[in-house]
Design an enzyme around this catalytic site. Structure first.
Site, PDB file in Angstrom:
ATOM      1  N   ASP A  85       0.819  -1.214   0.000  1.00  0.00           N
ATOM      2  CA  ASP A  85       0.000   0.000   0.000  1.00  0.00           C
ATOM      3  C   ASP A  85       0.851   1.261   0.000  1.00  0.00           C
ATOM      4  OD1 ASP A  85      -2.236  -1.496  -0.088  1.00  0.00           O
ATOM      5  OD2 ASP A  85      -2.704  -1.360   2.057  1.00  0.00           O
ATOM      6  N   CYS A  86       1.921   1.242   0.795  1.00  0.00           N
ATOM      7  CA  CYS A  86       2.737   2.463   0.849  1.00  0.00           C
ATOM      8  C   CYS A  86       3.849   2.486  -0.200  1.00  0.00           C
ATOM      9  CB  CYS A  86       3.298   2.672   2.259  1.00  0.00           C
ATOM     10  SG  CYS A  86       4.035   1.225   2.983  1.00  0.00           S
TER      11      CYS A  86
END
Ligand code: SF4
Ligand code: SF4
Lengths: 385, 135
Positions: free
Chosen positions: A129-130
């Protein structure tokens, strides 16, 4: 007659320090004795330049847009280890190119980076996600990246065994090409100029010692891997074979290609030749005695590399004066002896470090921790369970 | 007495003729063959050093050319890139003729081309790949 680090540094700052290389001090000791060396000389500089496989570089590339958590990294097709934070990697000197094999490896990559060349960076990742990016290919150079720190787990071996070959076959080894039937002997130490041979019991070289590394400044980070201080020693304290080692650290941004060179050992692999120079304060008469050691007082064994075992048989023991004469005698036969370690560069390094100190720009550091004198170097046993 | 180092290239149809024999017999030249690459029915190459009087050498070279052999003088066969040499001395470990040796005062490696046999053993022995062959 003894001096403290503070006193020596005061004299360096004032431009009054007496600095000699480990070669120059030998003559003074011979003429005037080691008590005179203790009185007159503040610092003795050492040097060595040779392939040291246990070397490598810690890198931080910075973050791309969108960012990537690199899990596999190649630099000029040389795999680097990326099992660290997102854009950190470590590339070992002995890693070989997936494309060019032994012709190019980690050592050559480090040389190219320090020379200012552009390097191809390729990395892959599992997206998160990051860190959504899965792949990146770009070019970096020494100025575009955040850190490029040399961290060498084992350098500056205190003495090393020489190599020969009793078999009928030519051998390709990390000690060079060994000709059949005792056709040659190779050795790899700067002898009387070598750092740890001038401070054999690690009185002044310890954790935190500031040194010449790769043409720039570095530090002793720790004892090196395989540090083996309990090796048999001669009466002068000098080990008779491979003993102490150093782990070294330093920013390659201040270094240069003259003292960091990629090396290839034919049919063995790749390595990095590292230039190292260590200043030794002449604190007292004991240190004066140690730094005055000459090639004739330093001995090593010649091992037979035709026996592919961790304990190779020793053919004999010779001094560096004998080895450096270019010929030794084995079983009544005159055998040519050649170095792998550049004595000319070792000299150059000791001379450069001497100039740095004499000009007041390089101060000595007192070790914050001594190197162990007791640890042993254990073998790896092969166990069933 | 003069010495000349030459590279000879034999055309396919000349490889099996006794040219070298005639060279020593008719022109009284001493030949030291440094390297040879001669396969039946293929182009052959020979590197050698001729020793004899200037006149004899010139006559011999003329004979070779007339026989269809290509003659080049040998120049810089083994090359050491000075600026990249670390003067480690690793190459001296395998050099059979002493052409590569360490000056034990300056600790620099010296290459004496006149002693070089062109065996190329030094090329893989140099860890920094500083030695090249132009053969
Ligand atoms: S080619 Fe052979 S003889 Fe010539 S320098 Fe190299 S090793 Fe020595
Ligand atoms: S081995 Fe290579 S680098 Fe070392 S002295 Fe010979 S030519 Fe120079």
């Amino acid at each position: 007659m003894s001096k403290t680090y503070q006193e020596i540094n005061q004299r360096i700052k004032k431009g009054e320090a007496v600095v000699l290389t480990a070669e120059e001090v030998i003559d003074l000791a011979k003429e005037k004795g080691t008590d005179e060396v203790a009185k007159k000389v503040d610092v003795v500089t050492t040097g060595t330049f040779a392939p040291m496989c246990s070397s490598g570089l810690i890198l931080n590339f910075g973050h791309s847009e969108p960012p990537i958590k690199m899990s596999k990294v190649w630099l000029n097709d040389v795999p680097a280890y990326a099992g660290l934070a997102a854009v950190d990697a470590y590339v070992g000197a002995s890693e070989i190119s997936t494309v060019r094999g032994f012709d190019y490896g980690g050592g050559h990559l480090i040389e190219d980076l320090v020379a200012g060349k552009r390097i191809k960076l390729h990395a892959t990742a599992y997206a998160t996600d990051c860190y959504p990016r899965k792949e990146i290919t770009t070019f970096i150079d020494l100025n575009s990246i955040n850190q490029a720190v040399l961290f060498n787990p084992r350098n500056a071996y205190q003495n090393y065994a020489a190599a020969t070959n009793s078999s009928d076959k030519i051998l390709h080894t990390y000690m060079g090409i060994l000709l059949p039937r005792f056709g040659n002997v190779t050795y790899c130490s700067a002898g009387q100029l070598s750092p740890l041979l001038n401070d054999p019991c690690y009185r002044t070289i310890g954790v935190g010692t500031r040194i010449f590394l790769g043409g720039g400044e570095g530090y002793v980070a720790w004892e090196g891997t395989q540090h083996n201080p309990i090796r048999e020693r001669a009466d002068n304290g000098i080990p008779l074979g491979p003993a102490g080692t150093l782990a070294l650290i330093g920013d390659i941004k201040g270094m240069n290609r003259n003292y960091l060179r990629g090396a290839t050992f034919t049919r063995y692999g790749v390595s990095l030749a590292v230039g190292i120079g260590i200043p030794i304060p002449v604190l007292d008469e004991e240190m004066a005695f140690y730094v005055s050691v000459a090639d004739a007082d330093i001995y090593t064994s010649v091992l037979d590399y035709s026996v592919p075992s961790r304990s190779r048989p020793a053919i004999g023991r010779f001094s560096y004066a004998q080895l450096k004469s270019g010929q030794i005698e084995i079983e009544g036969k005159k055998v040519p002896a050649a170095p792998l370690s550049s004595y000319r560069k070792a000299r150059e390094i000791a001379q450069t470090l001497k100039e740095w100190i004499a000009s007041g720009k390089f101060l000595l550091t007192e070790p914050v921790r001594r190197l162990p004198l007791e640890t042993t170097f254990k073998p790896l046993e092969v166990k069933e369970e | 007495m003069a010495k000349r180092r030459i590279v000879l290239t034999f055309p396919k149809d000349q490889v099996e003729r006794p040219i070298i024999y005639r060279l020593s017999k008719d022109y009284d030249l001493v030949m030291n063959i440094l390297r040879a690459q001669v396969m039946p029915k293929e182009v052959g190459r020979l590197v050698m050093e001729l020793t004899g009087s200037k006149e004899e050498i010139n006559q011999g070279l003329k004979y070779l050319k007339e026989s269809g052999v290509e003659v080049e003088s040998m120049a810089q066969d083994i090359k050491l890139r000075e600026e990249d040499c670390t003067h480690c001395g690793a190459c001296t470990a395998v050099c059979p003729s002493g052409a590569l040796f360490l000056n034990r005062t300056t600790w620099e490696v010296v290459f004496d081309r006149d002693k070089c046999l062109l065996c190329e053993h030094c090329i893989p022995a140099c860890p920094y790949r500083v030695i090249e062959s132009t053969f």
